[in-house]
Write a protein that holds these residues in place. Sequence first.
Motif, PDB file in Angstrom:
ATOM      1  N   ARG A  65       0.922  -1.249  -0.001  1.00 57.38           N
ATOM      2  CA  ARG A  65      -0.050   0.025  -0.023  1.00 57.38           C
ATOM      3  C   ARG A  65       0.975   1.267   0.009  1.00 57.38           C
ATOM      4  O   ARG A  65       0.581   2.141  -0.832  1.00 57.38           O
ATOM      5  CB  ARG A  65      -0.816  -0.039   1.238  1.00 57.38           C
ATOM      6  N   TYR A 107       6.399  -2.305  -8.172  1.00 54.11           N
ATOM      7  CA  TYR A 107       5.185  -1.787  -7.477  1.00 54.11           C
ATOM      8  C   TYR A 107       5.039  -0.124  -7.639  1.00 54.11           C
ATOM      9  O   TYR A 107       3.848   0.533  -8.058  1.00 54.11           O
ATOM     10  CB  TYR A 107       5.085  -2.097  -6.085  1.00 54.11           C
ATOM     11  N   SER A 166       2.595   2.209 -10.584  1.00 55.13           N
ATOM     12  CA  SER A 166       1.874   3.323 -10.190  1.00 55.13           C
ATOM     13  C   SER A 166       2.271   4.573 -10.680  1.00 55.13           C
ATOM     14  O   SER A 166       1.372   5.725 -10.358  1.00 55.13           O
ATOM     15  CB  SER A 166       1.871   3.517  -8.705  1.00 55.13           C
ATOM     16  N   LYS A 199       2.498   1.798  -3.331  1.00 53.87           N
ATOM     17  CA  LYS A 199       1.490   2.261  -4.449  1.00 53.87           C
ATOM     18  C   LYS A 199       1.183   3.695  -4.070  1.00 53.87           C
ATOM     19  O   LYS A 199       1.316   4.535  -5.181  1.00 53.87           O
ATOM     20  CB  LYS A 199       0.218   1.685  -4.220  1.00 53.87           C
TER      21      LYS A 199
END
Length: 337
Positions: free
Chosen positions: A192, A223, A227, A195
């Motif tokens: 999380r 990752y 994004s 991102k």
Amino acid sequence: MIIIMNANATKEQINNVEKKLFELGFKTHPISGEIKTVIGAIGDKRLLNTHTISAMPGVENLVPIMKPYKLAGRELKQAPTIVEVGDVKIGGDEIVVMAGPCAIESEENYVETAIKVKEAGAKILRGGAFKPRTSPYAFQGLEEDGLKIMASGREATGLKLVTEVIDTRDVELVSSYTDILQIGARNMQNFRLLKEVGMSNKPILLKRGLSATIEEWLMAAEYIMASGNLNIILCERGIRTYETATRNTIDMSAIPVVKELSHLPIVVDPSHATGTWKYVSALSKGAIATGADGLIIEVHLDPNTALCDGSQSLKPSKFAQLMSELKPVAQAVGKKL
């Protein structure tokens, strides 16, 4: 998938290929070389009609990306990425050194340290405002007050700032003060958070996890890149092994391996790798000799009174000596310091 365009492909043809890929649900990442443009297409390959794309005007060839890290790998982008932080370039022909205390403790000490590391040749000022610690009772950092002190250090020296962000809720706050967002070893697989920083416009310093393989490390970078943020600096800081003589075991072999697998720049943190200041000099020289693009080193005015990691921090005089000793090593591998 990599779409290789003809050398004489027009801008309109390139745009049309990108438009078609977008309609098929793909994210596109065009890279313009001296002769040809290639387009990286990231998405579900089952949705891609290769015959339709290959028949479009200007398309020369389609090549599948075999590595799981599509954007971070050399298959898509051969040329090394140079991450620009203002006028500081990481990944080029200059070794960039980041230096400063582990944790922000007071404005007076921080600004004085900033002045001294700049005089010695550091280009980026480090420091921790938010400190993730193994013990909940250890010093956790000054948080926003620490960020304000960091800003004072930048104002006094002109150095760029790098500091760690540890929570998705703090990304906007930390971004408003700093120039580089650091993802620490403990958060390398906090997806999380990866991102979230991927949606920021700040370069990211991504530290390798305590027990992460090189592929897992590059997938963490993926990752962030998936994004939207392509400005990533990898940081080798030692991994956890059965050896207890040092805090961690620095993986020097990771440097040339990463250089082969990825176009992203890589720096080394010899302070966290060893946990002992007296080994920092040797490992710094070894890092440059094996191809690192920079170093991040802990420096404290009085390590004996440091609230965090004093045992691995150099005094300013030792740091200045090290910077002098690093110059011939950099020159030997075709770099400058």
